[in-house]
Design a protein around this motif. Structure first.
Motif, mmCIF file in Angstrom:
data_model
loop_
_atom_site.group_PDB
_atom_site.id
_atom_site.type_symbol
_atom_site.label_atom_id
_atom_site.label_comp_id
_atom_site.label_asym_id
_atom_site.label_seq_id
_atom_site.Cartn_x
_atom_site.Cartn_y
_atom_site.Cartn_z
ATOM 1 N N PHE A 30 19.741 -32.838 -67.098
ATOM 2 C CA PHE A 30 20.479 -34.078 -66.888
ATOM 3 C C PHE A 30 21.957 -33.735 -66.746
ATOM 4 O O PHE A 30 22.454 -32.812 -67.394
ATOM 5 C CB PHE A 30 20.265 -35.033 -68.053
ATOM 6 C CG PHE A 30 18.811 -35.326 -68.321
ATOM 7 C CD1 PHE A 30 18.206 -36.448 -67.785
ATOM 8 C CD2 PHE A 30 18.040 -34.449 -69.084
ATOM 9 C CE1 PHE A 30 16.858 -36.706 -68.013
ATOM 10 C CE2 PHE A 30 16.698 -34.700 -69.323
ATOM 11 C CZ PHE A 30 16.103 -35.830 -68.779
ATOM 12 N N THR A 31 22.640 -34.486 -65.894
ATOM 13 C CA THR A 31 24.056 -34.206 -65.676
ATOM 14 C C THR A 31 24.908 -35.345 -66.207
ATOM 15 O O THR A 31 24.484 -36.507 -66.223
ATOM 16 C CB THR A 31 24.339 -33.984 -64.170
ATOM 17 O OG1 THR A 31 25.708 -33.589 -63.993
ATOM 18 C CG2 THR A 31 24.065 -35.237 -63.355
ATOM 19 N N PHE A 32 26.100 -35.002 -66.679
ATOM 20 C CA PHE A 32 27.045 -36.005 -67.174
ATOM 21 C C PHE A 32 28.413 -35.727 -66.564
ATOM 22 O O PHE A 32 28.760 -34.581 -66.257
ATOM 23 C CB PHE A 32 27.118 -35.990 -68.702
ATOM 24 C CG PHE A 32 27.588 -34.692 -69.293
ATOM 25 C CD1 PHE A 32 28.919 -34.480 -69.613
ATOM 26 C CD2 PHE A 32 26.684 -33.643 -69.527
ATOM 27 C CE1 PHE A 32 29.350 -33.276 -70.141
ATOM 28 C CE2 PHE A 32 27.109 -32.433 -70.071
ATOM 29 C CZ PHE A 32 28.447 -32.256 -70.372
ATOM 30 N N ASN A 33 29.189 -36.787 -66.386
ATOM 31 C CA ASN A 33 30.503 -36.672 -65.757
ATOM 32 C C ASN A 33 31.656 -36.829 -66.737
ATOM 33 O O ASN A 33 32.780 -36.422 -66.434
ATOM 34 C CB ASN A 33 30.651 -37.721 -64.649
ATOM 35 C CG ASN A 33 29.644 -37.536 -63.536
ATOM 36 O OD1 ASN A 33 29.434 -36.420 -63.079
ATOM 37 N ND2 ASN A 33 29.012 -38.613 -63.110
ATOM 38 N N ASP A 34 31.380 -37.440 -67.885
ATOM 39 C CA ASP A 34 32.440 -37.699 -68.853
ATOM 40 C C ASP A 34 31.812 -38.009 -70.208
ATOM 41 O O ASP A 34 30.588 -37.924 -70.373
ATOM 42 C CB ASP A 34 33.320 -38.866 -68.382
ATOM 43 C CG ASP A 34 32.499 -40.084 -67.966
ATOM 44 O OD1 ASP A 34 31.429 -40.323 -68.569
ATOM 45 O OD2 ASP A 34 32.911 -40.788 -67.025
ATOM 46 N N ALA A 35 32.642 -38.374 -71.154
ATOM 47 C CA ALA A 35 32.154 -38.637 -72.509
ATOM 48 C C ALA A 35 31.191 -39.822 -72.546
ATOM 49 O O ALA A 35 30.228 -39.830 -73.325
ATOM 50 C CB ALA A 35 33.338 -38.888 -73.445
ATOM 51 N N ASP A 36 31.436 -40.821 -71.711
ATOM 52 C CA ASP A 36 30.572 -42.010 -71.722
ATOM 53 C C ASP A 36 29.164 -41.685 -71.235
ATOM 54 O O ASP A 36 28.167 -42.121 -71.844
ATOM 55 C CB ASP A 36 31.187 -43.111 -70.859
ATOM 56 C CG ASP A 36 32.425 -43.727 -71.492
ATOM 57 O OD1 ASP A 36 32.566 -43.633 -72.726
ATOM 58 O OD2 ASP A 36 33.248 -44.293 -70.747
ATOM 59 N N THR A 37 29.062 -40.951 -70.121
ATOM 60 C CA THR A 37 27.723 -40.615 -69.619
ATOM 61 C C THR A 37 27.018 -39.648 -70.549
ATOM 62 O O THR A 37 25.792 -39.691 -70.699
ATOM 63 C CB THR A 37 27.803 -40.035 -68.200
ATOM 64 O OG1 THR A 37 28.770 -38.967 -68.152
ATOM 65 C CG2 THR A 37 28.184 -41.094 -67.186
#
Length: 417
Positions: A368-375
């Motif tokens: 899974f990929t995330f872009n920032d703290a929220d994701t």
């Protein structure tokens, strides 16, 4: 004309490297190592020796070719194995690799360097692992009746070979391409190169072997003490600025951090960000021979374990339930299969599009990929709330790795029979 421009560019590159040696330590090591290459070849290779030459740009490519080298070493003692690196980060770690007879730097790809190198090494077979198709070295090898193979390679339309200003000139010199995916094969075929086989990524065979050989680490096992454990592998500061605040709020999870850079300054930074946590450093809780040097109670009561040494991460993943692979906010992510093989989901930042294994794991639901703290928070919150989802993702990751193994045997049988 393109060949002339290429050669001129190589001369400029080599002169630029020489100019930078007083200022850049890495460049200084590379240039110094390159000056020793010919003497190494002269001393180690006799005129009647039979030589197989493996070239790896750096450490990652070496790992992709390692099992193939080991098979040649085991089954063909009549060959001497020559291993070359272009990057100091590969050579410095593997300069004493016992699976090769000679380990050295590959000089810059000028016509003169290529001529001297091939004359001294006189390889019968050359295996280029994934990247770095140096035109002069390949051309000289072919002129000397050396078979040249590309193993675990992957191609994209935006590579310079396929651009209007680029050139295909190194690629037609390759005897056979053993590529990772069908897209690479189709791209080569569209450009008239049909000597292609889709075999997959040799890295999968390598991480499976690493898992089989992985060390039991009682210190880490005692630290985790059966609790949910998050492992950050090869993490960089942008990764750490996201996951550390999150897990500072979820202290029921154990946290293991293996930072990419192990420097005094960065370790101090980590300590500051974790100032209200019970933190242990691996070097402080083990002796020089790896034995535990603190009481079990100290390990069990600790919340964070920082791995301030190299060579442990591939074995540590076995103790995790969820892993982050660093580098996704910089030049690119590190070794995702190394964690996925243990059947744990992997998370990484946005710079992952050039990594075939990462894209495949995203598609199958193992990564899974995330872009920032929220994701990041959304992803991990979901895993915590739905542990069955996390388990299923881990199973998908493991099934993908094992389901795509076998590339090494395919390459070995095709090249060495």
């Amino acid at each position: 004309m393109k060949r002339l421009l290429y050669d001129v560019g190589m001369y400029i590159l080599s002169l630029g490297a020489l100019f930078m040696t007083p200022f850049v330590k890495k460049m200084r090591h590379q240039v110094k190592g390159q000056t020793q290459t010919y003497l190494k070849l002269y001393k180690a290779i006799r005129p009647d020796d039979r030589v197989v030459w493996f070239h790896a740009a750096s450490l990652g490519e070496f790992e992709q070719g390692r099992l193939l080298m080991e098979l040649v070493r085991c089954n063909h003692p009549e060959f001497k194995i020559l291993l070359t690196f272009f990057s100091p980060s590969g050579y410095d770690v593997q300069r004493d690799y016992e699976g090769a007879d000679i380990v050295c730097y590959l000089p810059f790809d000028t016509p003169e360097n290529a001529h001297t190198f091939i004359k001294l090494a006189h390889p019968e077979i050359a295996v280029i692992i994934k990247y770095e198709f140096w035109f002069n070295f390949i051309r000289k090898a072919r002129k000397a009746n050396c078979k040249v193979y590309s193993v675990s390679s992957i191609f994209r339309p935006d590579q310079h070979f396929f651009r209007w200003w680029g050139t295909l000139q190194p690629l037609p010199q390759i005897d056979h391409f053993f590529v990772q995916n069908q897209q690479s094969a189709d791209l080569l075929t569209r450009h008239g190169l049909r000597n292609v086989s889709v075999v997959g990524d040799t890295r999968f065979d390598r991480v499976i072997k690493i898992k089989q050989r992985s060390a039991n680490l009682p210190v880490v096992k005692t630290f985790t003490c059966g609790k949910q454990t998050f492992i950050a592998g090869s993490s960089w500061q942008p990764d750490e600025q996201i996951f550390i605040p999150y897990f500072n709020q979820h202290r029921d999870w154990k946290l293991i951090i293996a930072p990419h850079k192990i420097t005094g300054h960065h370790l101090s930074e980590l300590s500051q960000w974790l100032s209200d946590r019970k933190v242990l450093f691996y070097s402080e809780i083990t002796t020089e021979d790896g034995q535990q040097s603190v009481d079990d109670s100290v390990l069990r009561n600790a919340e964070v374990l920082i791995i301030d040494c190299f060579g442990k991460l591939s074995s540590i993943y076995r103790y995790g339930h969820l892993a982050l692979i660093g580098g996704g906010f910089g030049a690119g992510i590190h070794n995702v299969p190394e964690a996925a093989v243990y059947g744990i989901p992997t998370l990484f930042g946005p710079n992952n599009r050039k990594f075939q294994e990462a894209q495949a794991l995203l598609e199958c639901g193992g990564s899974f990929t995330f872009n920032d703290a929220d994701t990041f928070k959304t992803l991990v919150d979901d895993f915590i709330s739905h542990p069955d989802t996390m388990t299923a993702a881990g199973q998908a990751a493991s099934q993908y790795i094992y389901g795509n193994a076998g590339a090494v045997d395919k390459c070995y049988k095709a090249i060495f029979g």
